[in-house]
Design an enzyme around this catalytic site. Sequence first.
Site, PDB file in Angstrom:
ATOM      1  N   GLN A   1      91.493  18.207  17.948  1.00  0.00           N
ATOM      2  CA  GLN A   1      92.656  18.430  17.093  1.00  0.00           C
ATOM      3  C   GLN A   1      93.792  19.082  17.873  1.00  0.00           C
ATOM      4  O   GLN A   1      93.588  19.945  18.722  1.00  0.00           O
ATOM      5  CB  GLN A   1      92.265  19.323  15.917  1.00  0.00           C
ATOM      6  CG  GLN A   1      93.338  19.489  14.853  1.00  0.00           C
ATOM      7  CD  GLN A   1      92.825  20.305  13.686  1.00  0.00           C
ATOM      8  OE1 GLN A   1      91.646  20.590  13.578  1.00  0.00           O
ATOM      9  NE2 GLN A   1      93.728  20.685  12.786  1.00  0.00           N
TER      10      GLN A   1
ATOM     11  N   CYS B   1      92.496  18.359  10.336  1.00  0.00           N
ATOM     12  CA  CYS B   1      91.094  18.371  10.769  1.00  0.00           C
ATOM     13  C   CYS B   1      90.271  17.335  10.016  1.00  0.00           C
ATOM     14  O   CYS B   1      89.290  16.804  10.532  1.00  0.00           O
ATOM     15  CB  CYS B   1      90.499  19.766  10.597  1.00  0.00           C
ATOM     16  SG  CYS B   1      90.471  20.357   8.892  1.00  0.00           S
TER      17      CYS B   1
ATOM     18  N   HIS C   1      87.619  23.713   6.432  1.00  0.00           N
ATOM     19  CA  HIS C   1      87.706  22.959   7.681  1.00  0.00           C
ATOM     20  C   HIS C   1      86.701  21.811   7.640  1.00  0.00           C
ATOM     21  O   HIS C   1      85.572  21.992   7.187  1.00  0.00           O
ATOM     22  CB  HIS C   1      87.400  23.911   8.838  1.00  0.00           C
ATOM     23  CG  HIS C   1      87.710  23.373  10.194  1.00  0.00           C
ATOM     24  ND1 HIS C   1      88.968  22.975  10.571  1.00  0.00           N
ATOM     25  CD2 HIS C   1      86.911  23.188  11.281  1.00  0.00           C
ATOM     26  CE1 HIS C   1      88.936  22.569  11.836  1.00  0.00           C
ATOM     27  NE2 HIS C   1      87.702  22.678  12.286  1.00  0.00           N
TER      28      HIS C   1
ATOM     29  N   ASN D   1      82.866  20.528  15.357  1.00  0.00           N
ATOM     30  CA  ASN D   1      84.144  21.104  14.970  1.00  0.00           C
ATOM     31  C   ASN D   1      85.254  20.344  15.688  1.00  0.00           C
ATOM     32  O   ASN D   1      85.261  20.277  16.924  1.00  0.00           O
ATOM     33  CB  ASN D   1      84.175  22.587  15.368  1.00  0.00           C
ATOM     34  CG  ASN D   1      85.445  23.286  14.910  1.00  0.00           C
ATOM     35  OD1 ASN D   1      86.445  22.666  14.609  1.00  0.00           O
ATOM     36  ND2 ASN D   1      85.391  24.603  14.869  1.00  0.00           N
TER      37      ASN D   1
ATOM     38  N   TRP E   1      88.044  21.134  16.517  1.00  0.00           N
ATOM     39  CA  TRP E   1      88.796  21.936  17.477  1.00  0.00           C
ATOM     40  C   TRP E   1      88.194  21.869  18.876  1.00  0.00           C
ATOM     41  O   TRP E   1      88.817  22.289  19.842  1.00  0.00           O
ATOM     42  CB  TRP E   1      88.836  23.395  17.019  1.00  0.00           C
ATOM     43  CG  TRP E   1      89.683  23.625  15.802  1.00  0.00           C
ATOM     44  CD1 TRP E   1      90.600  22.771  15.275  1.00  0.00           C
ATOM     45  CD2 TRP E   1      89.690  24.784  14.974  1.00  0.00           C
ATOM     46  NE1 TRP E   1      91.184  23.319  14.152  1.00  0.00           N
ATOM     47  CE2 TRP E   1      90.645  24.561  13.950  1.00  0.00           C
ATOM     48  CE3 TRP E   1      88.990  25.986  14.987  1.00  0.00           C
ATOM     49  CZ2 TRP E   1      90.903  25.506  12.960  1.00  0.00           C
ATOM     50  CZ3 TRP E   1      89.259  26.920  13.996  1.00  0.00           C
ATOM     51  CH2 TRP E   1      90.203  26.686  12.997  1.00  0.00           C
TER      52      TRP E   1
END
Length: 644
Positions: free
Chosen positions: A77, A83, A254, A286, A288
């Site tokens: 991301q 997300c 998230h 995740n 991220w």
Amino acid sequence: MVRLYYYKDQRYSKLKAQCEREGSLFVDDEFPPETRSMFFSRTPGAERVEWKRPKDICSPLEPKLFVHGADSHDVTQGKLGNCWFVAACSSLALRPSLLEKVIPDSKHQEWDPQHPDNYKGIFRFRFFRQGKWTEVVIDDMLPTINGQLVYIHSKEKNEFWSALVEKAYAKLAGTYEALEAGNTGDALVDFTGGVGESINLREGGYANDSEKRAQLFKTMKKGMKDKSLMSASIKISNRNEMEQRMETGLVKGHAYGVTDVKKITIGDGLLSLFNQQHFFMIRLRNPWGQKEWNGAWSDGSDEWNKLKASDRQKLGITFENDGEFWMSFEDFCTHFTNATLCHVINPSIINYIFKQWHVYKHTYQWTPGQNAGGCVQNRESFLKNPQYAFTIKDGDSGQAMVALMQEDRRRDKDKGATNLTIGFFVMRVELNRKYRVHSMFEKAGDSIFINAREVMSRLHLTPGRYVVVPSTYEPNVAGNFLVRIFTEKRSKAMFLDQDHSVGSKIWCCLPQCRQPHCIVSIYLLGATGLQKGGASLTPDPYATISCEGRKVKTPIQKNTLEPKWNTGALFYVRQPQKSQILIQIWDYNWTIDTFMGQAKIPIKITNSKTQSTHTLTGRRRQQYVEVPGTLTVQIAAYTDLFSI
């Protein structure tokens, strides 16, 4: 062959050929490399944004769509709160066959260092929207700050498939900003054409119910095998909790991609057969690319010492701070609140030897003042909504899925557009119903009403005919929608666009047919006191309902002399004064069915519903006599054809 809709009527081959003639690289006027393609409500920050082509971003490396294929680590991301979309891309990366649908002919779109002149800076992608695959053409110019991509990027500096997919999706939405906040399930459906199923882990009590948890694990494990795409999230209770990191390392509000579901067995072999341990595990990522779960089975935790290094290697388990982590399925159900499964429907001919779904779909609209009746609480207007009928056949397990999708409204975010609150109601109706319903019938199922882009319910139904009524929550709200009905067998699904039978013009000209017609709905509730006959081992009765030469057959009731059918038939009767309803009961056999008795019921127009019980008769020595058994029916006969 996939039938395509071309977004903005842009044809990839035509535009590329034009660039070849002009000797130029493609620049997309419909989504230009300008600030207005990034934002609809904001102004750029202090940092200067430059739109660059991949070759200028990754120099001196050669730009590539894919570096060593696709995997979930290709999607990290950027500076955008999307997300939900990034998690969907992570899941998509694990399914090459599905990724090929989104990026068609990827090999021909790849940079070719041997023939650099063939490259024209143009790409095409495909997404499933409102029941049709939509091709989106973009140029390859991407926003950067200080030479770094602003939005989605890969861990490999010269890999660009994820950044370009995001740009094409942003073009559909109008701007990159319009991708902020969303539902992972929407993107998964757009990538696959599948149907999204949302599971509320908290309200469903999966953390404390081992049976439900085991069933969900089985469903998700099978989903991984069937190429389904999955994600999970933790619901927030207020805005302040958005993207708040918990003590467990998980992030609230998230979206995480589910990248694997496995049952791990420790103690293989005959000697350890009675000393085996089973661990039910799930792997998530995740978007991220960091901030992972830190509980049991997290990277480097003591639990992994239970597995040999060779076993960990077989499972592909490595410990890196890359955002991907394992956890027990019980912990997953405890700490996550929502799971989303996107069931991919594969109609390939190979699948006919396995269980598959048959799909009916129809795109339509709600129009205020005509067919926008609101939810079932609006009794006077509800049945004005669009209606769809389908059948669950004898021998079917009764599983069905109904999905209602409204038109994506992200493109109108700048005008304040939000999702409508939508849902549907399902009624059980007569077996031969093919005209619109005008009065309420028995409820067979429904969905929640929610302002999501798509709402879906998994139904468990007995054999029979059903009508789905999709609606907005409030009446007189305009909107476009797609309804999809998934059944295990062909369901005779149809859009009910006619109110009633108009009858035959030839019949209506005959003198004996110039009396009032009527509509008759008859429900055969059941029978009692039947007597078994024939050579079958068990009594398996069914009934036929006939009127004016038309016949309807009920489902078979297994091993009973007290069948409960609760099944109806609908007839538009030309000569009600001379006609009658004939109900015959038969015992189903593999060879010849055995007649068990019948009842003849005259048609009485009462303009109301009446219930009655009738003694059965059978033919004995060329005359009809009473035989064991009675049947109970509900009959509604009306002269007003809009009554039922």
